[in-house]
Design a protein around this motif. Structure first.
Motif, PDB file in Angstrom:
ATOM      1  N   TYR A  51      -1.538  25.529  58.091  1.00  0.00           N
ATOM      2  CA  TYR A  51      -0.542  25.594  57.281  1.00  0.00           C
ATOM      3  C   TYR A  51      -1.039  25.226  55.710  1.00  0.00           C
ATOM      4  O   TYR A  51      -2.159  24.531  55.503  1.00  0.00           O
ATOM      5  N   SER A  81       6.962  22.736  50.099  1.00  0.00           N
ATOM      6  CA  SER A  81       6.925  22.552  51.452  1.00  0.00           C
ATOM      7  C   SER A  81       5.822  23.147  52.179  1.00  0.00           C
ATOM      8  O   SER A  81       4.901  23.604  51.431  1.00  0.00           O
ATOM      9  N   LEU A  82       5.633  23.204  53.232  1.00  0.00           N
ATOM     10  CA  LEU A  82       4.421  23.733  54.076  1.00  0.00           C
ATOM     11  C   LEU A  82       4.866  25.216  54.464  1.00  0.00           C
ATOM     12  O   LEU A  82       5.933  25.701  54.867  1.00  0.00           O
ATOM     13  N   ASN A 110       5.691  13.205  63.214  1.00  0.00           N
ATOM     14  CA  ASN A 110       6.514  13.776  63.912  1.00  0.00           C
ATOM     15  C   ASN A 110       7.651  12.748  64.015  1.00  0.00           C
ATOM     16  O   ASN A 110       6.985  11.670  64.881  1.00  0.00           O
ATOM     17  N   GLU A 151       0.641  22.067  69.054  1.00  0.00           N
ATOM     18  CA  GLU A 151       1.738  21.901  69.819  1.00  0.00           C
ATOM     19  C   GLU A 151       1.599  21.502  71.007  1.00  0.00           C
ATOM     20  O   GLU A 151       0.824  22.026  71.993  1.00  0.00           O
ATOM     21  N   PHE A 201      -2.728  25.843  64.744  1.00  0.00           N
ATOM     22  CA  PHE A 201      -1.973  26.645  63.554  1.00  0.00           C
ATOM     23  C   PHE A 201      -2.589  26.046  62.133  1.00  0.00           C
ATOM     24  O   PHE A 201      -2.938  24.839  62.060  1.00  0.00           O
ATOM     25  N   LEU A 222       3.333  28.607  56.885  1.00  0.00           N
ATOM     26  CA  LEU A 222       2.222  28.760  57.917  1.00  0.00           C
ATOM     27  C   LEU A 222       1.477  29.947  57.471  1.00  0.00           C
ATOM     28  O   LEU A 222       1.838  30.908  56.912  1.00  0.00           O
ATOM     29  N   PHE A 264       9.941  15.420  60.177  1.00  0.00           N
ATOM     30  CA  PHE A 264       8.757  15.103  59.764  1.00  0.00           C
ATOM     31  C   PHE A 264       9.013  13.974  58.884  1.00  0.00           C
ATOM     32  O   PHE A 264       9.817  14.313  57.693  1.00  0.00           O
ATOM     33  N   THR A 297       6.377  19.781  70.575  1.00  0.00           N
ATOM     34  CA  THR A 297       6.354  18.758  69.488  1.00  0.00           C
ATOM     35  C   THR A 297       5.310  19.225  68.798  1.00  0.00           C
ATOM     36  O   THR A 297       4.119  19.551  69.414  1.00  0.00           O
ATOM     37  N   GLN A 298       5.064  19.395  67.409  1.00  0.00           N
ATOM     38  CA  GLN A 298       4.051  19.784  66.904  1.00  0.00           C
ATOM     39  C   GLN A 298       3.448  18.550  66.212  1.00  0.00           C
ATOM     40  O   GLN A 298       4.134  17.564  65.604  1.00  0.00           O
ATOM     41  N   TYR A 316      12.063  15.531  68.083  1.00  0.00           N
ATOM     42  CA  TYR A 316      12.027  16.901  68.503  1.00  0.00           C
ATOM     43  C   TYR A 316      13.304  16.668  69.033  1.00  0.00           C
ATOM     44  O   TYR A 316      13.876  16.094  69.890  1.00  0.00           O
ATOM     45  N   GLN A 373      12.867  19.723  64.517  1.00  0.00           N
ATOM     46  CA  GLN A 373      11.940  18.900  64.535  1.00  0.00           C
ATOM     47  C   GLN A 373      12.091  18.060  62.976  1.00  0.00           C
ATOM     48  O   GLN A 373      12.254  18.843  62.111  1.00  0.00           O
ATOM     49  N   ASN A 375      14.523  24.959  68.893  1.00  0.00           N
ATOM     50  CA  ASN A 375      13.547  23.884  68.544  1.00  0.00           C
ATOM     51  C   ASN A 375      13.603  23.427  67.053  1.00  0.00           C
ATOM     52  O   ASN A 375      13.522  24.068  66.231  1.00  0.00           O
ATOM     53  N   ALA A 398       8.201  31.892  68.888  1.00  0.00           N
ATOM     54  CA  ALA A 398       7.349  31.010  69.719  1.00  0.00           C
ATOM     55  C   ALA A 398       6.616  30.252  68.996  1.00  0.00           C
ATOM     56  O   ALA A 398       5.557  30.675  68.351  1.00  0.00           O
ATOM     57  N   SER A 399       6.813  28.906  68.710  1.00  0.00           N
ATOM     58  CA  SER A 399       5.841  27.856  68.333  1.00  0.00           C
ATOM     59  C   SER A 399       5.558  28.119  66.793  1.00  0.00           C
ATOM     60  O   SER A 399       4.460  27.339  66.232  1.00  0.00           O
ATOM     61  N   LYS A 400       6.212  28.991  66.207  1.00  0.00           N
ATOM     62  CA  LYS A 400       5.915  28.954  64.699  1.00  0.00           C
ATOM     63  C   LYS A 400       7.088  28.276  63.798  1.00  0.00           C
ATOM     64  O   LYS A 400       8.195  28.690  63.990  1.00  0.00           O
ATOM     65  N   LEU A 401       6.794  27.402  63.147  1.00  0.00           N
ATOM     66  CA  LEU A 401       7.549  26.572  62.445  1.00  0.00           C
ATOM     67  C   LEU A 401       7.821  26.983  61.084  1.00  0.00           C
ATOM     68  O   LEU A 401       7.146  27.246  60.356  1.00  0.00           O
ATOM     69  N   PHE A 415      11.092  16.017  56.159  1.00  0.00           N
ATOM     70  CA  PHE A 415      11.168  17.689  56.253  1.00  0.00           C
ATOM     71  C   PHE A 415      11.627  17.832  57.688  1.00  0.00           C
ATOM     72  O   PHE A 415      11.393  17.142  58.612  1.00  0.00           O
ATOM     73  N   TYR A 453      11.762  26.229  64.843  1.00  0.00           N
ATOM     74  CA  TYR A 453      10.801  27.647  65.247  1.00  0.00           C
ATOM     75  C   TYR A 453      11.794  28.678  64.937  1.00  0.00           C
ATOM     76  O   TYR A 453      12.767  28.785  65.409  1.00  0.00           O
ATOM     77  N   TYR A 454      11.120  29.744  64.346  1.00  0.00           N
ATOM     78  CA  TYR A 454      11.592  31.132  64.236  1.00  0.00           C
ATOM     79  C   TYR A 454      11.179  31.910  65.077  1.00  0.00           C
ATOM     80  O   TYR A 454      11.860  33.243  65.444  1.00  0.00           O
ATOM     81  N   PHE A 459       9.525  25.329  57.810  1.00  0.00           N
ATOM     82  CA  PHE A 459       9.824  24.048  57.289  1.00  0.00           C
ATOM     83  C   PHE A 459      11.190  24.306  56.219  1.00  0.00           C
ATOM     84  O   PHE A 459      11.205  25.239  55.469  1.00  0.00           O
ATOM     85  N   GLY A 460      11.767  23.368  56.180  1.00  0.00           N
ATOM     86  CA  GLY A 460      12.960  22.901  55.030  1.00  0.00           C
ATOM     87  C   GLY A 460      11.997  22.751  53.747  1.00  0.00           C
ATOM     88  O   GLY A 460      11.172  22.633  53.569  1.00  0.00           O
ATOM     89  N   THR A 461      13.079  22.530  52.833  1.00  0.00           N
ATOM     90  CA  THR A 461      12.594  22.518  51.277  1.00  0.00           C
ATOM     91  C   THR A 461      12.178  20.768  51.169  1.00  0.00           C
ATOM     92  O   THR A 461      11.656  20.595  50.108  1.00  0.00           O
TER      93      THR A 461
END
Lengths: 112, 108
Positions: free
Chosen positions: A35, A42-43, B45, A96, A33, A45, B35, A100-101, B48, B33, B31, B93-96, B86, B90-91, B98-100
């Protein structure tokens, strides 16, 4: 866990030029991925890179601006093309493993 | 897509103090996480934690998935805890997403 390296760690570039960022991971992974983190933000994608297929881009990001290569299961590159000052950001790659990323150390890009 | 909000946005603590950081998310997630981004930009990280409670040294996290929030506890804070925290969910599969972020500064 995964150990990820990125090159370059930082760069200062002139507008209109392009920069290619490399990402290397110490184990084989299906997806990598990319970012972007704009200053103080923030980050977000950019895209998902799968080996052997075209990258999948998120809304607001296009292949012409951010071409991605994924030649094997441990390596990927992201190119930032025709740069403008608005592209000044930290670019991070991630993978991933076991839900966990893990992130690389990032490439800090400044465009003048 | 999913929305992820964090509070407080900024926090200043004296070394040795405890703190709680909150993460609210707009939809159910499978999911979540946490950070820590250190002052040099490296993203580490921490947890999880899609549900339940986990502890790692002075840090612990709790996610209540049914109520769509997660908490990160920092006890006996140290200056090395400074940085931005942060949460990310996941929204798909595997795509995060991030929060503010919460920017933490721990002072002597």
């Amino acid at each position: 866990s995964a150990v990820i390296s990125q090159k370059p760690s930082r760069d200062i570039c002139q507008r209109g030029t392009s920069l290619t960022i490399q990402c290397q991971v110490d184990s084989q992974v299906t997806m990598m991925f990319w970012y972007r983190q704009q200053p103080g933000q923030s980050l977000t994608l950019i895209a998902t890179a799968n080996q052997g297929s075209e990258a999948t881009y998120e809304s607001g990001f296009v292949i012409d601006k951010f071409p991605i290569s994924r030649p094997n299961l441990t390596f990927s590159t992201l190119t930032v093309s025709n740069m403008s000052p608005e592209d000044s950001s930290i670019y991070l790659c991630s993978v991933e493993l076991a839900d966990t990323q893990y992130f690389g150390p990032g490439t800090r890009l400044t465009v003048l | 897509g999913i929305q992820v909000e964090q509070s407080p946005p900024d926090l200043i603590l004296q070394e040795g103090a405890n703190s709680t950081l909150r993460c609210n998310f707009s939809d159910s997630v499978n999911n979540l996480q946490w950070f820590h981004q250190n002052p040099w930009g490296q993203l580490i990280n921490l947890f999880y934690i899609p549900s339940g409670t986990k502890q790692n040294g002075r840090l612990s996290a709790t996610t209540v998935a049914t109520e769509r929030y997660s908490l990160l506890y920092i006890s006996s804070s140290q200056t090395t805890d400074s940085g931005v925290y942060f949460c990310a969910a996941y929204y798909t599969a595997s795509k995060l997403t991030f929060g503010t972020g919460t920017r933490l500064q721990v002072t002597l």
